[in-house]
Design an enzyme around this catalytic site. Sequence first.
Site, mmCIF file in Angstrom:
data_model
loop_
_atom_site.group_PDB
_atom_site.id
_atom_site.type_symbol
_atom_site.label_atom_id
_atom_site.label_comp_id
_atom_site.label_asym_id
_atom_site.label_seq_id
_atom_site.Cartn_x
_atom_site.Cartn_y
_atom_site.Cartn_z
ATOM 1 N N TYR A 158 73.369 -23.838 -21.066
ATOM 2 C CA TYR A 158 72.358 -24.833 -21.477
ATOM 3 C C TYR A 158 72.761 -26.255 -21.022
ATOM 4 C CZ TYR A 158 69.690 -27.949 -24.474
ATOM 5 O OH TYR A 158 68.894 -28.972 -24.936
ATOM 6 N N VAL A 193 65.569 -36.729 -21.436
ATOM 7 C CA VAL A 193 66.126 -37.961 -22.009
ATOM 8 C C VAL A 193 66.849 -38.851 -20.993
ATOM 9 C CG1 VAL A 193 66.306 -37.284 -24.432
ATOM 10 C CG2 VAL A 193 68.164 -36.733 -22.851
ATOM 11 N N LYS A 247 64.184 -27.205 -18.843
ATOM 12 C CA LYS A 247 63.793 -26.130 -19.766
ATOM 13 C C LYS A 247 62.548 -25.371 -19.294
ATOM 14 C CE LYS A 247 65.669 -28.666 -23.724
ATOM 15 N NZ LYS A 247 65.310 -29.495 -24.902
ATOM 16 N N TYR A 296 57.587 -33.689 -26.142
ATOM 17 C CA TYR A 296 58.137 -33.651 -27.503
ATOM 18 C C TYR A 296 57.010 -33.848 -28.518
ATOM 19 C CZ TYR A 296 62.075 -35.112 -24.529
ATOM 20 O OH TYR A 296 62.981 -35.241 -23.521
ATOM 21 N N SER A 313 65.865 -32.205 -20.316
ATOM 22 C CA SER A 313 64.921 -31.200 -20.828
ATOM 23 C C SER A 313 63.899 -30.721 -19.813
ATOM 24 C CB SER A 313 64.185 -31.751 -22.039
ATOM 25 O OG SER A 313 65.070 -31.810 -23.111
HETATM 26 O O1 DON Z 1 70.225 -31.067 -25.592
HETATM 27 C C1 DON Z 1 70.060 -32.248 -25.355
HETATM 28 O O2 DON Z 1 70.001 -33.069 -26.250
HETATM 29 C C2 DON Z 1 69.868 -32.683 -23.899
HETATM 30 N N1 DON Z 1 70.685 -31.911 -23.015
HETATM 31 C C3 DON Z 1 68.443 -32.546 -23.468
HETATM 32 C C4 DON Z 1 67.577 -33.395 -24.306
HETATM 33 C C5 DON Z 1 66.274 -33.736 -23.738
HETATM 34 O O3 DON Z 1 66.084 -34.148 -22.607
HETATM 35 C C6 DON Z 1 65.187 -33.671 -24.721
HETATM 36 N N2 DON Z 1 64.879 -32.335 -25.130
HETATM 37 N N3 DON Z 1 63.875 -31.816 -25.402
#
Ligand code: DON
Length: 320
Positions: A204, A274, A79, A256, A76
């Site tokens: 994505y 994550v 992003k 988050y 994330s």
């Molecule tokens: O979409 C997902 O679940 C992961 N590619 C990214 C998740 C992550 O790091 C937390 N997202 N806000």
Amino acid sequence: MNNHSHKNNNDEINLIKQQLPDWLANSRKRCADGKVAGYIPELAKANSDSLGIHIIDAAGNSITAGDCGIPFTMQSISKVFTLLLALMDNGEDLVFDKVGMEPTGDHFNSMLKLELVQPSIPFNPLINAGAIAISSLIKGENAGEKNNRILDFFKQLANNDSLAYNDAVFQSESHTADLNRSMAYFLKDKGILRGNVDDILNVYFRHCSIDVTCADLARMALVLAFDGKDPLSGIQHIPRRYVQIAKTFMVTCGMYNASGQFAIQVGLPAKSGVAGGILTLVPGKFGIGVAGPALNAKGNSIAGVHLLETLSQNLKWSLF
Ligand code: DON
């Protein structure tokens, strides 16, 4: 910079150099209370005991401690930078037709609020639904072209031409992403996404799977710490206004649904992923990359957050 602030900076750097190994060793103990992400199977292979940090300043001085050379995927954290690229590609008005500006207070992959508001615009660009909408806004003829533009942008910001996609993590996420797929189809139905859903998800998942080290995160964060201008090369990579937008989202939504707690305990703009990475910055001073794959219940690096709390409290870095 005048002599006085120069001296302060050097004092601060010396203090960090002296204390960082002890602070890191203390934070590392928290790893035992966390868990490596398992919902993307490939991420479960990470060493749950690892913790590393890289801090860089405007003169290029680097301070590192722990396991800072181990690569991990951005997840994330990417992003923030796809948001910046989408803003540069489309401008503010178009981007904020597709995503909102508010935190949700829900888990990052929650769909709960999507149906509660009309039109069904994702609350912000840092939750999964919002980031998928942002992926659809990146300019390019096809997914491959968009992926190349994203990777090139990240390479420039990290000043690292060897950044690359981690194919194993990309495949692993693509094969297990039913929730993200369902969200994307929902957004397509509501007219938020235009185009082919599989292509948008490819963009994505790919940007989430870019491999970095703490050094790369620190260098990318340094650009944000200096309002879009890399102080080492002098290149203005991003308009200042867009960096202001990104940093504000990092404060309100970057950790988050633990963003409020992080703002109180650390008080810096930050974004976690994550895979255990955290990118943060001290405005006008430092870019920081942290990695510790063991996560707390909210999905943030448990030892990484502890280490940043220690640094911020000892060095009085909180902006608030
Ligand atoms: O979409 C997902 O679940 C992961 N590619 C990214 C998740 C992550 O790091 C937390 N997202 N806000």
